[in-house]
Write an enzyme that holds these catalytic residues in place. Structure first.
Site, PDB file in Angstrom:
ATOM      1  N   TYR A 194      -5.582  14.249   0.957  1.00  0.00           N
ATOM      2  CA  TYR A 194      -6.015  13.274  -0.048  1.00  0.00           C
ATOM      3  C   TYR A 194      -5.006  12.137  -0.182  1.00  0.00           C
ATOM      4  O   TYR A 194      -3.793  12.347  -0.120  1.00  0.00           O
ATOM      5  CB  TYR A 194      -6.184  13.947  -1.423  1.00  0.00           C
ATOM      6  CG  TYR A 194      -7.143  15.111  -1.434  1.00  0.00           C
ATOM      7  CD1 TYR A 194      -8.412  14.984  -0.869  1.00  0.00           C
ATOM      8  CD2 TYR A 194      -6.777  16.337  -1.973  1.00  0.00           C
ATOM      9  CE1 TYR A 194      -9.298  16.054  -0.864  1.00  0.00           C
ATOM     10  CE2 TYR A 194      -7.656  17.413  -1.976  1.00  0.00           C
ATOM     11  CZ  TYR A 194      -8.916  17.267  -1.417  1.00  0.00           C
ATOM     12  OH  TYR A 194      -9.788  18.324  -1.407  1.00  0.00           O
ATOM     13  N   LYS A 220      23.238  17.183 -10.639  1.00  0.00           N
ATOM     14  CA  LYS A 220      21.966  17.622 -11.243  1.00  0.00           C
ATOM     15  C   LYS A 220      21.342  16.520 -12.100  1.00  0.00           C
ATOM     16  O   LYS A 220      20.624  16.793 -13.061  1.00  0.00           O
ATOM     17  CB  LYS A 220      22.152  18.889 -12.106  1.00  0.00           C
ATOM     18  CG  LYS A 220      22.906  20.017 -11.441  1.00  0.00           C
ATOM     19  CD  LYS A 220      22.237  20.496 -10.165  1.00  0.00           C
ATOM     20  CE  LYS A 220      23.015  21.640  -9.534  1.00  0.00           C
ATOM     21  NZ  LYS A 220      22.469  22.032  -8.214  1.00  0.00           N
ATOM     22  N   HIS A 221      21.587  15.260 -11.744  1.00  0.00           N
ATOM     23  CA  HIS A 221      21.112  14.122 -12.541  1.00  0.00           C
ATOM     24  C   HIS A 221      20.803  12.977 -11.581  1.00  0.00           C
ATOM     25  O   HIS A 221      21.716  12.413 -10.966  1.00  0.00           O
ATOM     26  CB  HIS A 221      22.186  13.706 -13.542  1.00  0.00           C
ATOM     27  CG  HIS A 221      21.702  12.787 -14.617  1.00  0.00           C
ATOM     28  ND1 HIS A 221      21.289  11.495 -14.374  1.00  0.00           N
ATOM     29  CD2 HIS A 221      21.563  12.989 -15.970  1.00  0.00           C
ATOM     30  CE1 HIS A 221      20.929  10.927 -15.514  1.00  0.00           C
ATOM     31  NE2 HIS A 221      21.078  11.815 -16.498  1.00  0.00           N
ATOM     32  N   THR A 247      21.098   2.827 -19.694  1.00  0.00           N
ATOM     33  CA  THR A 247      20.937   4.271 -19.731  1.00  0.00           C
ATOM     34  C   THR A 247      19.958   4.656 -18.618  1.00  0.00           C
ATOM     35  O   THR A 247      19.297   3.800 -18.029  1.00  0.00           O
ATOM     36  CB  THR A 247      20.426   4.744 -21.101  1.00  0.00           C
ATOM     37  OG1 THR A 247      20.517   6.175 -21.164  1.00  0.00           O
ATOM     38  CG2 THR A 247      18.993   4.315 -21.348  1.00  0.00           C
ATOM     39  N   SER A 248      19.881   5.933 -18.347  1.00  0.00           N
ATOM     40  CA  SER A 248      19.089   6.387 -17.198  1.00  0.00           C
ATOM     41  C   SER A 248      17.661   5.871 -17.219  1.00  0.00           C
ATOM     42  O   SER A 248      17.134   5.400 -16.208  1.00  0.00           O
ATOM     43  CB  SER A 248      19.077   7.918 -17.145  1.00  0.00           C
ATOM     44  OG  SER A 248      20.370   8.424 -16.946  1.00  0.00           O
ATOM     45  N   THR A 298     -34.998  10.129 -16.902  1.00  0.00           N
ATOM     46  CA  THR A 298     -34.219  10.516 -18.068  1.00  0.00           C
ATOM     47  C   THR A 298     -34.434  12.007 -18.294  1.00  0.00           C
ATOM     48  O   THR A 298     -35.534  12.520 -18.088  1.00  0.00           O
ATOM     49  CB  THR A 298     -34.630   9.738 -19.330  1.00  0.00           C
ATOM     50  OG1 THR A 298     -36.011   9.975 -19.608  1.00  0.00           O
ATOM     51  CG2 THR A 298     -34.408   8.238 -19.140  1.00  0.00           C
ATOM     52  N   HIS A 299     -33.383  12.704 -18.673  1.00  0.00           N
ATOM     53  CA  HIS A 299     -33.440  14.171 -18.852  1.00  0.00           C
ATOM     54  C   HIS A 299     -33.872  14.870 -17.559  1.00  0.00           C
ATOM     55  O   HIS A 299     -34.439  15.968 -17.598  1.00  0.00           O
ATOM     56  CB  HIS A 299     -34.382  14.554 -19.997  1.00  0.00           C
ATOM     57  CG  HIS A 299     -34.061  13.886 -21.285  1.00  0.00           C
ATOM     58  ND1 HIS A 299     -33.115  14.342 -22.175  1.00  0.00           N
ATOM     59  CD2 HIS A 299     -34.555  12.740 -21.830  1.00  0.00           C
ATOM     60  CE1 HIS A 299     -33.046  13.533 -23.212  1.00  0.00           C
ATOM     61  NE2 HIS A 299     -33.900  12.545 -23.036  1.00  0.00           N
ATOM     62  N   GLN A 358      15.117   5.211 -26.426  1.00  0.00           N
ATOM     63  CA  GLN A 358      15.810   5.310 -25.132  1.00  0.00           C
ATOM     64  C   GLN A 358      14.826   5.108 -23.985  1.00  0.00           C
ATOM     65  O   GLN A 358      15.203   4.733 -22.892  1.00  0.00           O
ATOM     66  CB  GLN A 358      16.499   6.676 -24.988  1.00  0.00           C
ATOM     67  CG  GLN A 358      17.386   6.764 -23.745  1.00  0.00           C
ATOM     68  CD  GLN A 358      18.036   8.114 -23.601  1.00  0.00           C
ATOM     69  OE1 GLN A 358      17.510   8.982 -22.907  1.00  0.00           O
ATOM     70  NE2 GLN A 358      19.184   8.295 -24.252  1.00  0.00           N
ATOM     71  N   LYS A 377     -28.147  22.781   7.525  1.00  0.00           N
ATOM     72  CA  LYS A 377     -27.657  22.181   6.280  1.00  0.00           C
ATOM     73  C   LYS A 377     -26.945  20.852   6.533  1.00  0.00           C
ATOM     74  O   LYS A 377     -26.159  20.699   7.448  1.00  0.00           O
ATOM     75  CB  LYS A 377     -26.691  23.129   5.571  1.00  0.00           C
ATOM     76  CG  LYS A 377     -27.328  24.326   4.923  1.00  0.00           C
ATOM     77  CD  LYS A 377     -28.222  23.975   3.751  1.00  0.00           C
ATOM     78  CE  LYS A 377     -27.465  23.433   2.563  1.00  0.00           C
ATOM     79  NZ  LYS A 377     -26.545  24.425   1.953  1.00  0.00           N
ATOM     80  N   ARG A 378     -27.238  19.888   5.625  1.00  0.00           N
ATOM     81  CA  ARG A 378     -26.513  18.616   5.589  1.00  0.00           C
ATOM     82  C   ARG A 378     -26.083  18.383   4.145  1.00  0.00           C
ATOM     83  O   ARG A 378     -26.848  17.862   3.329  1.00  0.00           O
ATOM     84  CB  ARG A 378     -27.396  17.468   6.081  1.00  0.00           C
ATOM     85  CG  ARG A 378     -27.742  17.569   7.560  1.00  0.00           C
ATOM     86  CD  ARG A 378     -28.402  16.289   8.054  1.00  0.00           C
ATOM     87  NE  ARG A 378     -28.550  16.272   9.488  1.00  0.00           N
ATOM     88  CZ  ARG A 378     -28.850  15.185  10.204  1.00  0.00           C
ATOM     89  NH1 ARG A 378     -29.062  14.028   9.577  1.00  0.00           N
ATOM     90  NH2 ARG A 378     -28.951  15.248  11.515  1.00  0.00           N
ATOM     91  N   ASN A 379     -24.889  18.788   3.825  1.00  0.00           N
ATOM     92  CA  ASN A 379     -24.430  18.764   2.443  1.00  0.00           C
ATOM     93  C   ASN A 379     -23.716  17.442   2.103  1.00  0.00           C
ATOM     94  O   ASN A 379     -23.004  16.891   2.938  1.00  0.00           O
ATOM     95  CB  ASN A 379     -23.471  19.928   2.194  1.00  0.00           C
ATOM     96  CG  ASN A 379     -24.117  21.269   2.475  1.00  0.00           C
ATOM     97  OD1 ASN A 379     -25.292  21.466   2.213  1.00  0.00           O
ATOM     98  ND2 ASN A 379     -23.349  22.192   3.036  1.00  0.00           N
ATOM     99  N   ARG A 427       6.248  13.696 -13.454  1.00  0.00           N
ATOM    100  CA  ARG A 427       6.432  13.649 -12.001  1.00  0.00           C
ATOM    101  C   ARG A 427       5.150  14.065 -11.276  1.00  0.00           C
ATOM    102  O   ARG A 427       4.995  13.811 -10.088  1.00  0.00           O
ATOM    103  CB  ARG A 427       7.604  14.539 -11.581  1.00  0.00           C
ATOM    104  CG  ARG A 427       8.939  14.078 -12.138  1.00  0.00           C
ATOM    105  CD  ARG A 427      10.054  15.054 -11.802  1.00  0.00           C
ATOM    106  NE  ARG A 427      11.271  14.735 -12.541  1.00  0.00           N
ATOM    107  CZ  ARG A 427      12.219  13.897 -12.121  1.00  0.00           C
ATOM    108  NH1 ARG A 427      12.089  13.317 -10.931  1.00  0.00           N
ATOM    109  NH2 ARG A 427      13.283  13.657 -12.858  1.00  0.00           N
TER     110      ARG A 427
END
Length: 454
Positions: free
Chosen positions: A14, A79-80, A106-107, A153-154, A228, A284-286, A326
């Site tokens: 994808y 670790k940052h 700041t970060s 409709t419906h 921040q 079948k042709r889906n 993320r």
């Protein structure tokens, strides 16, 4: 250890390469460096830091000097991710420039503004793709403007509609989405460089001038105020926009799937020579492409819930939004890209079965014209309640006996007293009832030309 991908986005199933590249870690680093560079230049222009330092910081804020590998190696210790970027950048500039790297920031000044740069690039791509989709829809609307079909409709036959009007409705929906996109751009593409709690930090009032200059150089919009972090309402609005567009894509794919049912058979997805529809049923042709769009839409529609949960954070911020963002932002964007591309693919080769469309109009043996017979009786002076009751009784005979509506109408003394057989024959002509559809399509095509071009 297995080295294959876990997420289908990473495996290549994808998302287009051009969009996925925007959200890679390497691209994120590039955008973060762009922010550091732009801020340094802006600070120098207002004499916050020395011009010589700004020039050096800017020249070294590139992937050539701060590599992805260098960044990630430092992050293994710190670790940052932002602090690691700062350490990497400090390591490649001169001693005179070192104190001024990331000055007053700041970060999340860097992270949020870098994200805005990612979204800016993404919106430029998806906007073009949506415009291409609109043009495809416009072509179908124009081609089938004068082609009568069943309006349902419906799930039941209701009245006559131009087949092209379906596509005109969808085209207008996407044009509206482009309007919404323009409205949210200043909020989604936010630049924030106001320091630890959004007050300007060590730069004081000059921080606002620096932010405006930075935003201008990056093609972003300075925030009016912030903590921040940029208010998460902004990103919730972007994800909500993605969910809205995804839902319109789903609306189209759902209708095309319904129209491709064996018992309706008005459209068909392209089916290639060596394609297989079913491992068990060779015939079948889906409509698998449309089914994919519907499936992905369900996932994208779940993302705004998470985005809304990210709005209330502790005080000037906490980190509870960070991990899920993320996923939510990039996945919403990439899956929407996949859906728009898929719909363009479907529409570029969609088979429209005109003969079946004509056959389906007569499938109810004339009952689809009941609205117009009702109108004729009203115009002859019969009350609505009486006319409605008579036509319900006549319709019931058609359902029960399997006869034709016109035949039963001629047998009705109340109807025959007011409407001649010739008048009835004239009513049972579907082309007479799509004048409104044609005008809607005409106006839609005019709007497409004005807002999209071509």
């Amino acid at each position: 250890m297995c080295s294959s991908s876990i997420l289908p986005i990473d495996s290549g199933r994808y998302g287009s390469p051009e969009v996925k590249k925007i959200f890679t870690e390497e691209s994120k680093l590039k955008y973060m460096l762009m922010v550091e560079s732009a801020v340094a230049k802006a600070q120098a222009s207002f004499k916050v830091i020395p011009l010589s330092a700004a020039k050096e910081i800017s020249s070294k804020s590139t992937l050539e000097h701060v590599t992805y590998g260098m960044w990630k190696k430092i992050e293994q210790t710190t670790k940052h991710e932002t602090a690691s970027l700062v350490e990497a950048l400090v390591s490649v500039v001169s001693d005179d420039a070192k104190p001024w790297v990331h000055y007053g920031l700041t970060s999340n000044d860097v992270l949020d503004t870098a994200l805005s740069l990612q979204l800016k690039e993404y919106l430029a791509v998806i906007q073009v793709k949506i415009k291409n989709l609109i043009l495809l829809l416009g072509k179908y609307a124009e081609k089938f403007s004068g082609f009568p079909s069943v309006g349902r409709t419906h799930g039941q036959h209701a009245s006559i509609i131009s087949f092209g009007q379906k596509f005109a409705v969808w085209a207008n929906d996407f044009l509206d989405h482009l309007d919404r996109l323009q409205e949210i751009r200043p909020r989604v593409l936010a630049c924030k460089t106001l320091g630890v709690v959004g007050s300007g930090s060590v730069m004081g009032q000059t921080a606002l001038d620096v932010m405006e200059e930075t935003a201008s150089s990056l093609g972003l919009y300075p925030v009016r105020s912030a903590t921040q972090i940029v208010s998460r309402e902004n990103y919730a609005e972007f994800i909500w926009w993605c969910a809205l567009v995804a839902s319109t894509c789903d609306k189209i794919s759902t209708e095309l799937r319904n129209l491709s049912r064996t018992e309706i058979s008005e459209v068909e997805e392209e089916f290639l020579k060596d394609q297989i529809g079913s491992s068990a049923v060779p015939s079948k042709r889906n409509p698998i492409k449309d089914e994919k769009v519907t499936s992905l839409a369900r996932l994208v529609r779940s993302m705004p819930i998470v985005a809304l949960e990210n709005i209330p954070l502790w005080h000037e911020r906490d980190l509870t939004n960070s991990a899920n963002e993320r996923f939510t932002i990039s996945i919403s964007a990439i899956l929407l890209d996949e859906m728009v591309d898929t719909l363009c693919d479907v529409l570029s080769s969609l088979l429209i079965k005109e003969d079946f469309i004509k056959i389906n109009i007569e499938r109810t043996r004339g009952l689809i014209y009941s609205e117009f017979v009702l109108d004729a009786l009203l115009r002859k002076g019969m009350s609505r309640s009486e006319a409605h009751k008579i036509l319900r009784e006549v319709s019931s005979k058609v359902y029960q006996k399997g006869t034709y509506f016109k035949e039963e109408l001629l047998k009705s003394p109340e109807v025959a007293r007011l409407i001649t057989e010739k008048e009835l024959n004239d009513m049972f002509a579907p082309e007479k009832y799509i004048g409104g559809s044609k005008e809607i399509i005409k106006r839609t095509l005019k709007r497409i030309k004005k807002e999209v071009g071509k």
